[in-house]
Enzyme design. Structure first.
Site, mmCIF file in Angstrom:
data_model
loop_
_atom_site.group_PDB
_atom_site.id
_atom_site.type_symbol
_atom_site.label_atom_id
_atom_site.label_comp_id
_atom_site.label_asym_id
_atom_site.label_seq_id
_atom_site.Cartn_x
_atom_site.Cartn_y
_atom_site.Cartn_z
ATOM 1 N N LYS A 1 0.841 -1.215 0.000
ATOM 2 C CA LYS A 1 0.000 0.000 0.000
ATOM 3 C C LYS A 1 0.868 1.255 0.000
ATOM 4 O O LYS A 1 0.381 2.364 0.176
ATOM 5 C CB LYS A 1 -0.904 0.020 1.234
ATOM 6 C CG LYS A 1 -1.963 -1.050 1.273
ATOM 7 C CD LYS A 1 -3.102 -0.700 2.218
ATOM 8 C CE LYS A 1 -2.726 -0.647 3.647
ATOM 9 N NZ LYS A 1 -3.889 -0.471 4.547
ATOM 10 N N LYS B 1 2.686 2.220 2.310
ATOM 11 C CA LYS B 1 2.566 2.846 3.632
ATOM 12 C C LYS B 1 3.662 2.287 4.532
ATOM 13 O O LYS B 1 3.904 1.090 4.542
ATOM 14 C CB LYS B 1 1.210 2.514 4.272
ATOM 15 C CG LYS B 1 0.079 3.420 3.849
ATOM 16 C CD LYS B 1 -1.112 3.261 4.817
ATOM 17 C CE LYS B 1 -2.091 4.396 4.649
ATOM 18 N NZ LYS B 1 -3.200 4.329 5.618
HETATM 19 N N1 C2G Z 1 -10.639 6.867 8.743
HETATM 20 C C1 C2G Z 1 -11.683 7.737 9.036
HETATM 21 N N2 C2G Z 1 -11.403 9.018 9.356
HETATM 22 C C2 C2G Z 1 -10.128 9.462 9.388
HETATM 23 C C3 C2G Z 1 -9.066 8.585 9.094
HETATM 24 C C4 C2G Z 1 -9.350 7.274 8.771
HETATM 25 O O1 C2G Z 1 -12.861 7.351 9.020
HETATM 26 N N3 C2G Z 1 -9.894 10.765 9.698
HETATM 27 C C5 C2G Z 1 -10.980 5.483 8.389
HETATM 28 C C6 C2G Z 1 -10.561 5.117 6.971
HETATM 29 O O2 C2G Z 1 -11.527 5.562 6.036
HETATM 30 C C7 C2G Z 1 -10.494 3.592 7.057
HETATM 31 C C8 C2G Z 1 -10.059 3.364 8.515
HETATM 32 O O3 C2G Z 1 -10.273 4.592 9.214
HETATM 33 O O4 C2G Z 1 -11.801 3.030 6.862
HETATM 34 C C9 C2G Z 1 -8.599 2.971 8.615
HETATM 35 O O5 C2G Z 1 -7.842 3.979 7.963
HETATM 36 P P1 C2G Z 1 -6.327 3.609 7.536
HETATM 37 O O6 C2G Z 1 -5.634 3.015 8.699
HETATM 38 O O7 C2G Z 1 -5.758 4.784 6.838
HETATM 39 O O8 C2G Z 1 -6.602 2.430 6.529
HETATM 40 P P2 C2G Z 1 -6.273 2.378 4.954
HETATM 41 O O9 C2G Z 1 -4.838 2.591 4.736
HETATM 42 O O10 C2G Z 1 -7.274 3.209 4.283
HETATM 43 O O11 C2G Z 1 -6.491 0.808 4.678
HETATM 44 O O12 C2G Z 1 -8.021 -3.002 2.365
HETATM 45 C C10 C2G Z 1 -8.346 -1.729 2.862
HETATM 46 C C11 C2G Z 1 -7.130 -1.011 3.380
HETATM 47 O O13 C2G Z 1 -6.405 -1.810 4.269
HETATM 48 C C12 C2G Z 1 -7.578 0.284 4.056
#
Ligand code: C2G
Length: 133
Positions: A44, A46
């Site tokens: 990803k 990340k």
């Molecule tokens: N999130 C949110 N509000 C934020 C930050 C994050 O609602 N201010 C939500 C994201 O939309 C996601 C969850 O928190 O649903 C986790 O965010 P991340 O850890 O950034 O996950 P991500 O990298 O988007 O991974 O297969 C799917 C991926 O693994 C998603």
């Protein structure tokens, strides 16, 4: 029992994460959280500050979370939904539409993100203050 699943890295845990986990849990009776492994994070593009084990420890401690499993691939979601008898798949709406293929297997819900907070923003702020390299 209505089972919900959601996926994410959940690095530098913050209230935006808590908000989505709370709302996801409210859509059912049991919440499974698939946390991105350190290897999957590389896919990803990340680089999490905390390791998978550290992120798992923190997410497992959240009252809304019933179970944590690893997310190792993009392709595992259908299998996860079947294996864990999932009724509802939840993601933040930054993923709107990306997982609609799961509609053949469960309900798909995209919830509004929490404005004004993100792990990226936290890291930038800490770098600016010279706390994080
Ligand atoms: N999130 C949110 N509000 C934020 C930050 C994050 O609602 N201010 C939500 C994201 O939309 C996601 C969850 O928190 O649903 C986790 O965010 P991340 O850890 O950034 O996950 P991500 O990298 O988007 O991974 O297969 C799917 C991926 O693994 C998603």
């Amino acid at each position: 029992m209505k089972k919900v699943i959601t996926y994410g890295t959940f690095d530098l845990l913050h209230y935006g994460h808590i908000n989505i986990l709370k709302r996801a849990r409210e859509l059912g009776d049991y919440l499974v959280v698939a946390i991105s492994s350190d290897e999957f994070n590389k896919l990803k593009n990340k680089k999490a500050y905390f390791s998978y084990e550290e992120r798992k420890l923190m997410v497992e401690a959240i009252r809304y979370v019933d179970e944590v499993i690893p997310e190792n691939t993009w392709e595992q979601k259908i299998e996860d939904v079947k294996e864990h008898n999932i009724d509802v798949f939840v993601m933040g709406d930054d993923w709107e539409g990306k997982f609609d293929f799961l509609k053949d297997y469960c309900e798909v819900v995209y919830l509004p993100r929490t404005e004004g907070i993100s792990t990226t923003q936290i890291k930038a702020e800490l770098k600016k203050q010279g706390i994080l390299k």
